[in-house]
Design a protein around this motif. Sequence first.
Motif: not given
Length: 459
Positions: A359-376
């Motif tokens: 899994r790879l995680y990412a974030q941005s301003e104002r509390g926006l977060f994301g995760v990617y598992d290679g498919r989703l």
Amino acid sequence: MTVWPNRLAAAALAALTAAACGDSGPQVPTERSNLVLITVSSLRADHLGIYGYPRNISPNLDLFGASGAVFLEALTPWPETGRAAAALLTGVDPSRSTRGEPARLIGGSTLASRLREHGYRTVAAVSHPALAAEFGFGSSFDEFREHWADADATERVRDFGIEALGAATEDVPVFLWLHFAAPARPHDPPEEDLNAVRTDTMTPAGPRFRGGAQPTAAVAPGAGYGELADAYDASIRSVDRAAGALLASVASAPLRGRTLFVVAGLHGESLGEHGPPFEFPRTLFREALEVPLLVGWPGGDGTRVPTETRFGSAVGLGDIGPTALELIGVPSPDTLPMGTIGKSLVPALLGDDPRPHRRLYAQSERGLFGVYDGRLRMLRIPVPGQEAPLFALFNLVRDPNEADNVYEQARFSMEPLKAQLETRRIQTVAWQQENEGGGVADPNVSEELGAALEARGYR
């Protein structure tokens, strides 16, 4: 709409390449090698020919990529220049390695400090104000040039790089970091590059939105989508010419075959795929997260990085430092700091680690977060005035343009992924609070630097 490389095709290509290369994987060098790191702001992977873009704006980078390793799916952990650079230089999550807005690099080991400890001369030239020495990015460099206030910044960074490589000796290896800001807004490409793209009859069509045709609000003031795309592509073309000059200076010099080049975008750029471009906070869709990552030895014999290697699994910017160190024969630190997100990709290039990250995680301003598992890709989106956030889920295999949010249909089966995203969010928020609450207050930036940052969209 943008068409992205099919993952199955990418995986098949990677497998065929690995088979063709046999056992000629990366070899540990017997002598210290030079390292050139070229980073670029706002450089989308899908706007380079080596990644399938039909417009001929990156012939030099395409040729370099064809002779080395191309990571087909490299992602930034934060779509902003300062924090993305911090992740690359430290291998640590930017929530742990930076503080403030704009981001200031705080403490810890960097790629420059590690190489300096091993006898390298460390030099750099940057053309983006978010990477100013005032923000700590000049630390551990013997020479650090800043050209973010120069109209001809791309040429100045290029010339400094050629000069530094020309002065390199066999006795003292060099680490050279060059950063180009040209693709970042405001776009002001050289006239020759703008004319070249305007006359190639390949201006891409504007994206379409769920509500129908592209709204006028989705383009820069006074310009249609075509003008915006042309200016962006022309800026990339100008950086490609600079990179070509740097590669040529090594390929024809005594450093031939002894210098590792790494070329990476720090983050992508929205051109309207999911709403108005240049929006704030920055989105966590693939146009903002997926960047090019090219690795090779100009003039090399293919024993350190196999030629024509295509790696299809997702990797992160934090992997660049450990990978480069192993390829040039410099050991990584024995103890890894808290928040480490990077690991060497050399085993992956050898075929021993076909999936370096789950899994790879990412974030941005104002509390926006994301995760990617290679498919989703799952996004956690805070809503002002509402305690509960919204969640979005995209299946990038079936929906590469991330147009169909399938969270409601799959919400129960996605609880484990949601829990992991929430755990990571809590952890990074704690790091941010620790950074902001500890140490001496950051000084105000200079008036000149503040103006340059504002021109780049910083608030």
